[in-house]
Design a protein around this motif. Structure first.
Motif, PDB file in Angstrom:
ATOM      1  N   GLY A 117      10.280   2.712   5.276  1.00 56.80           N
ATOM      2  CA  GLY A 117       9.696   1.678   4.428  1.00 56.80           C
ATOM      3  C   GLY A 117      10.656   0.599   4.004  1.00 56.80           C
ATOM      4  N   ALA A 118      11.770   0.445   4.696  1.00 59.25           N
ATOM      5  CA  ALA A 118      12.725  -0.602   4.329  1.00 59.25           C
ATOM      6  C   ALA A 118      12.152  -1.974   4.632  1.00 59.25           C
ATOM      7  CB  ALA A 118      14.034  -0.407   5.088  1.00 59.25           C
ATOM      8  N   ASP A 119      12.558  -2.956   3.845  1.00 56.70           N
ATOM      9  CA  ASP A 119      12.178  -4.331   4.113  1.00 56.70           C
ATOM     10  C   ASP A 119      12.847  -4.802   5.398  1.00 56.70           C
ATOM     11  OD1 ASP A 119      10.645  -4.555   1.741  1.00 56.70           O
ATOM     12  OD2 ASP A 119      12.476  -4.875   0.588  1.00 56.70           O
ATOM     13  N   ALA A 120      12.432  -5.971   5.892  1.00 57.59           N
ATOM     14  CA  ALA A 120      12.933  -6.464   7.170  1.00 57.59           C
ATOM     15  C   ALA A 120      14.454  -6.590   7.182  1.00 57.59           C
ATOM     16  CB  ALA A 120      12.284  -7.804   7.495  1.00 57.59           C
ATOM     17  N   GLY A 121      15.053  -6.949   6.049  1.00 55.77           N
ATOM     18  CA  GLY A 121      16.502  -7.121   5.982  1.00 55.77           C
ATOM     19  C   GLY A 121      17.269  -5.816   5.848  1.00 55.77           C
ATOM     20  N   GLU A 122      16.578  -4.698   5.652  1.00 55.49           N
ATOM     21  CA  GLU A 122      17.201  -3.379   5.526  1.00 55.49           C
ATOM     22  C   GLU A 122      18.338  -3.382   4.505  1.00 55.49           C
ATOM     23  OE1 GLU A 122      16.156  -1.494   9.905  1.00 55.49           O
ATOM     24  OE2 GLU A 122      18.171  -2.288   9.595  1.00 55.49           O
ATOM     25  N   SER A 123      18.035  -3.911   3.322  1.00 54.77           N
ATOM     26  CA  SER A 123      19.009  -3.928   2.232  1.00 54.77           C
ATOM     27  C   SER A 123      18.409  -3.262   1.006  1.00 54.77           C
ATOM     28  CB  SER A 123      19.426  -5.363   1.893  1.00 54.77           C
ATOM     29  OG  SER A 123      18.303  -6.140   1.497  1.00 54.77           O
ATOM     30  N   MET A 124      19.284  -2.821   0.111  1.00 52.65           N
ATOM     31  CA  MET A 124      18.835  -2.131  -1.102  1.00 52.65           C
ATOM     32  C   MET A 124      18.198  -3.103  -2.083  1.00 52.65           C
ATOM     33  SD  MET A 124      22.146   0.395  -1.741  1.00 52.65           S
ATOM     34  CE  MET A 124      23.352  -0.893  -1.348  1.00 52.65           C
ATOM     35  N   ALA A 125      17.040  -2.724  -2.610  1.00 52.01           N
ATOM     36  CA  ALA A 125      16.389  -3.501  -3.660  1.00 52.01           C
ATOM     37  C   ALA A 125      16.464  -2.793  -5.005  1.00 52.01           C
ATOM     38  CB  ALA A 125      14.924  -3.762  -3.300  1.00 52.01           C
ATOM     39  N   SER A 126      16.644  -1.458  -4.972  1.00 53.55           N
ATOM     40  CA  SER A 126      16.714  -0.646  -6.201  1.00 53.55           C
ATOM     41  C   SER A 126      17.919   0.285  -6.101  1.00 53.55           C
ATOM     42  CB  SER A 126      15.420   0.148  -6.392  1.00 53.55           C
ATOM     43  OG  SER A 126      14.293  -0.700  -6.395  1.00 53.55           O
ATOM     44  N   MET A 127      19.093  -0.314  -6.110  1.00 52.58           N
ATOM     45  CA  MET A 127      20.345   0.425  -5.925  1.00 52.58           C
ATOM     46  C   MET A 127      20.617   1.345  -7.110  1.00 52.58           C
ATOM     47  SD  MET A 127      24.165  -1.253  -5.803  1.00 52.58           S
ATOM     48  CE  MET A 127      23.572  -2.613  -4.799  1.00 52.58           C
ATOM     49  N   GLU A 128      21.074   2.574  -6.793  1.00 48.74           N
ATOM     50  CA  GLU A 128      21.453   3.515  -7.852  1.00 48.74           C
ATOM     51  C   GLU A 128      22.663   4.313  -7.407  1.00 48.74           C
ATOM     52  OE1 GLU A 128      18.602   6.039 -10.269  1.00 48.74           O
ATOM     53  OE2 GLU A 128      19.626   7.586  -9.115  1.00 48.74           O
ATOM     54  N   LEU A 129      23.691   4.303  -8.238  1.00 47.34           N
ATOM     55  CA  LEU A 129      24.881   5.121  -8.024  1.00 47.34           C
ATOM     56  C   LEU A 129      24.902   6.205  -9.096  1.00 47.34           C
ATOM     57  CD1 LEU A 129      27.511   5.464  -6.370  1.00 47.34           C
ATOM     58  CD2 LEU A 129      28.654   4.021  -8.073  1.00 47.34           C
ATOM     59  N   THR A 171      13.616   3.536  -5.379  1.00 45.39           N
ATOM     60  CA  THR A 171      12.496   2.628  -5.626  1.00 45.39           C
ATOM     61  C   THR A 171      11.733   3.001  -6.883  1.00 45.39           C
ATOM     62  OG1 THR A 171      12.286   2.177  -3.258  1.00 45.39           O
ATOM     63  CG2 THR A 171      10.367   1.710  -4.630  1.00 45.39           C
ATOM     64  N   ALA A 172      11.559   4.294  -7.127  1.00 49.68           N
ATOM     65  CA  ALA A 172      10.789   4.743  -8.291  1.00 49.68           C
ATOM     66  C   ALA A 172      11.444   4.352  -9.613  1.00 49.68           C
ATOM     67  CB  ALA A 172      10.583   6.251  -8.239  1.00 49.68           C
ATOM     68  N   GLY A 173      12.751   4.089  -9.603  1.00 49.26           N
ATOM     69  CA  GLY A 173      13.446   3.749 -10.835  1.00 49.26           C
ATOM     70  C   GLY A 173      13.757   2.279 -10.987  1.00 49.26           C
ATOM     71  N   GLY A 174      13.306   1.449 -10.045  1.00 51.01           N
ATOM     72  CA  GLY A 174      13.632   0.038 -10.079  1.00 51.01           C
ATOM     73  C   GLY A 174      12.441  -0.843 -10.400  1.00 51.01           C
ATOM     74  N   PRO A 226       8.514  -3.337  -5.737  1.00 52.96           N
ATOM     75  CA  PRO A 226       7.306  -2.567  -5.391  1.00 52.96           C
ATOM     76  C   PRO A 226       7.617  -1.417  -4.447  1.00 52.96           C
ATOM     77  CG  PRO A 226       7.330  -4.664  -4.213  1.00 52.96           C
ATOM     78  CD  PRO A 226       8.460  -4.711  -5.199  1.00 52.96           C
ATOM     79  N   ALA A 227       6.725  -0.426  -4.440  1.00 55.34           N
ATOM     80  CA  ALA A 227       6.911   0.765  -3.610  1.00 55.34           C
ATOM     81  C   ALA A 227       6.245   0.606  -2.241  1.00 55.34           C
ATOM     82  CB  ALA A 227       6.354   1.982  -4.323  1.00 55.34           C
ATOM     83  N   PHE A 228       6.076  -0.621  -1.793  1.00 57.10           N
ATOM     84  CA  PHE A 228       5.562  -0.915  -0.460  1.00 57.10           C
ATOM     85  C   PHE A 228       6.238  -2.187   0.013  1.00 57.10           C
ATOM     86  CE2 PHE A 228       2.824  -2.591  -3.754  1.00 57.10           C
ATOM     87  CZ  PHE A 228       2.652  -3.923  -3.411  1.00 57.10           C
ATOM     88  N   GLN A 229       6.239  -2.401   1.334  1.00 56.72           N
ATOM     89  CA  GLN A 229       6.920  -3.580   1.846  1.00 56.72           C
ATOM     90  C   GLN A 229       5.952  -4.497   2.590  1.00 56.72           C
ATOM     91  OE1 GLN A 229       6.278  -2.768   5.303  1.00 56.72           O
ATOM     92  NE2 GLN A 229       8.397  -3.108   5.917  1.00 56.72           N
ATOM     93  N   GLY A 230       6.482  -5.589   3.141  1.00 58.34           N
ATOM     94  CA  GLY A 230       5.634  -6.660   3.638  1.00 58.34           C
ATOM     95  C   GLY A 230       4.778  -6.331   4.833  1.00 58.34           C
ATOM     96  N   LYS A 257       7.214   2.947   0.631  1.00 61.07           N
ATOM     97  CA  LYS A 257       8.591   3.371   0.440  1.00 61.07           C
ATOM     98  C   LYS A 257       8.625   4.717  -0.284  1.00 61.07           C
ATOM     99  CE  LYS A 257      10.367  -1.352   0.000  1.00 61.07           C
ATOM    100  NZ  LYS A 257      11.211  -2.274  -0.800  1.00 61.07           N
ATOM    101  N   PRO A 258       9.461   5.638   0.155  1.00 61.65           N
ATOM    102  CA  PRO A 258       9.624   6.884  -0.615  1.00 61.65           C
ATOM    103  C   PRO A 258      10.254   6.594  -1.969  1.00 61.65           C
ATOM    104  CG  PRO A 258      11.239   6.756   1.161  1.00 61.65           C
ATOM    105  CD  PRO A 258      10.306   5.599   1.348  1.00 61.65           C
ATOM    106  N   ASP A 259      10.076   7.514  -2.909  1.00 62.98           N
ATOM    107  CA  ASP A 259      10.653   7.312  -4.242  1.00 62.98           C
ATOM    108  C   ASP A 259      12.162   7.109  -4.174  1.00 62.98           C
ATOM    109  OD1 ASP A 259       8.168   7.542  -5.354  1.00 62.98           O
ATOM    110  OD2 ASP A 259       8.458   9.573  -6.131  1.00 62.98           O
ATOM    111  N   ARG A 260      12.814   7.846  -3.272  1.00 62.08           N
ATOM    112  CA  ARG A 260      14.267   7.759  -3.167  1.00 62.08           C
ATOM    113  C   ARG A 260      14.703   7.969  -1.719  1.00 62.08           C
ATOM    114  NH1 ARG A 260      18.415   8.657  -6.904  1.00 62.08           N
ATOM    115  NH2 ARG A 260      16.928   9.480  -8.437  1.00 62.08           N
ATOM    116  N   VAL A 261      15.650   7.170  -1.276  1.00 62.27           N
ATOM    117  CA  VAL A 261      16.320   7.371   0.007  1.00 62.27           C
ATOM    118  C   VAL A 261      17.805   7.535  -0.289  1.00 62.27           C
ATOM    119  CG1 VAL A 261      16.894   6.419   2.272  1.00 62.27           C
ATOM    120  CG2 VAL A 261      14.626   6.003   1.285  1.00 62.27           C
TER     121      VAL A 261
END
Length: 441
Positions: free
Chosen positions: A318-330, A272-275, A278-282, A287-291
């Motif tokens: 802190g995941a959104d309701a859909g529990e999907s990645m918003a700030s994906m990082e590989l 989240t910190a690199g995307g 926002p760092a909070f959900q609805g 949200k932590p900086d990284r999961v």
């Protein structure tokens, strides 16, 4: 100005609550310049300014919500707020209690404002038109700030504001032959734009060669970051969701069971910190900086929404309701990006994929089509464009024992979705060299 307006909305809602009632609200707004291009020229310029507020009213474990468009004037919108509260209040007595309701009662207010570092949109457009001169270019430029806000009756206030741009375009040759490219970020870089156009132009010249077809089979392949994004993005189809893993709907169930693992080079995170998100959900959870979801090929975590946390008696992250990645990082690998073709040797260079779907969800098998600039490579040299092909292969193979390497350079890809509103999704990904990629048609 937008932040103060949101604080005024929340202050108004504070005065509307009766004994036993409380609220939370979520603001989604943007001020975006859109410019659509076709044949290397401007075809549709425009500007969108929109503000939507989702209000949830609570009475104990009963709750109801409503979303309305607002004008941006507190004097006018206070009457809209009053009508929303009255409408939701009338619904609450008829609603059942929610057994999986989890509230953010600990006040954790935050504020993040990234001042715009973008030039005037007209200046960006001038550079795009100059770079596109002589090409049949089609594309869309979206630029401007997006806003997200959360407030509740406990006094929590969260704010997120960031200005970014996303330019997504293609250089067209003929029929189904085109080169797709994109440039996105928080700062405009004219030199990077020209470099991207030059690279796309080189690929376009190759597309003018006679296309070839190859028989179905397994081929050594390089997946550019945009192609890899489509594959890993399939994990947002109930893949990294804790709820889906527990209900045996996720392809990563086998990784949770320990019966399968990926290549140790694979470390996947929600960063989240690199995307851009926002760092909070609805529901007001931070949200932590990284999961870390997959660490060195092993399943290390999942995305846990408040409702899933309540249902299973675990902690939310802190995941959104859909529990999907918003700030994906590989994580990046060690393969020099400059040596991709040499390391590929003979095989297929895949720029983009589309029409993806699961063909065998529990075994991570995905099917889809190649798209745009896909090339046949021999001895490290691109020889010809390939006709469209269908693939069917498993993520457990491609990112497992068949992964030959990930590039040491990564590309930031911002979601181009503008349906209803600009997306705040992003992905930071390398390219991937695989030992064989299975084409079936």
């Amino acid at each position: 100005m937008m932040r103060q307006y949101f604080l005024d909305l929340a202050a108004r809602l504070d005065t509307r609550m009766r004994d036993g009632e409380d609220y939370q609200c979520w603001l989604s707004a943007e001020s975006t310049d859109f410019v659509r291009f076709n044949r290397g020229a401007i075809r549709q310029p425009g500007h969108v300014r929109q503000i939507y507020l989702t209000l949830t009213l609570f009475d104990g474990r009963r709750h109801a919500d409503m979303t309305m468009a607002l004008s941006g004037s507190i004097d006018a919108d206070r009457f809209v707020l009053d009508r929303m509260v009255a409408a939701l209040r009338s619904q609450l007595p008829d609603l059942p209690e929610d057994p999986h309701l989890l509230r953010a009662t600990e006040v954790r207010s935050t504020g993040h404002t990234l001042p715009s570092r973008l030039p005037e949109t007209a200046a960006m457009v001038d550079e795009v038109l100059a770079a596109a001169r002589g090409h049949d270019m089609v594309g869309l430029l979206a630029a401007g700030p997006v806003y997200r806000g959360y407030a509740n009756s406990f006094g929590q206030r969260n704010w997120h504001e960031a200005a970014s741009f996303n330019f997504d375009w293609s250089l067209y040759h003929q029929r189904d032959k085109a080169v797709k490219a994109s440039l996105a970020g928080f700062e405009w870089d004219g030199a990077a734009l020209n470099e991207k156009f030059a690279d796309a132009g080189r690929q376009l010249s190759i597309l003018q060669r006679t296309p070839m077809s190859i028989p179905p089979g397994a081929y050594r392949a390089y997946l550019a970051p945009s192609a890899l994004q489509e594959l890993i993005g399939m994990l947002n189809w109930d893949g990294v969701s804790e709820k889906s893993i527990r209900t045996r709907q996720s392809p990563l169930c086998r990784m949770r069971d320990g019966s399968v693992a990926l290549n140790p080079a694979v470390t996947l995170s929600e960063h989240t910190a690199g995307g851009l998100a926002p760092a909070f959900q609805g529901d007001g959870f931070i949200k932590p900086d990284r999961v870390v979801l997959i660490e060195k090929g092993r399943l290390a975590g999942s995305l846990v929404s408040p409702r899933t946390a309540k249902e299973y008696g675990i902690d939310t992250n802190g995941a959104d309701a859909g529990e999907s990645m918003a700030s994906m990082e590989l994580a990046a690998g060690t393969l020099p990006a400059s040596r991709v073709l040499a390391e590929l040797g003979t095989g297929v260079y895949v720029s983009n994929l589309w029409y993806l779907n699961f063909s065998d969800r529990m075994n991570g098998r995905i099917t889809g089509m190649t798209r745009f600039a896909t090339f046949w490579v021999e001895d490290g040299e691109i020889k010809a464009p390939l006709n469209v092909m269908r693939f069917d292969d498993s993520l457990f193979r491609l990112l497992g024992d068949k992964l030959a390497g990930l590039t040491d350079e990564r590309e930031m890809l911002i979601d181009t979705d503008t349906y209803g509103a600009r997306s705040t999704g992003s992905a930071l990904l390398p390219g991937a060299l695989v030992k064989d990629f299975v084409f079936v048609l």
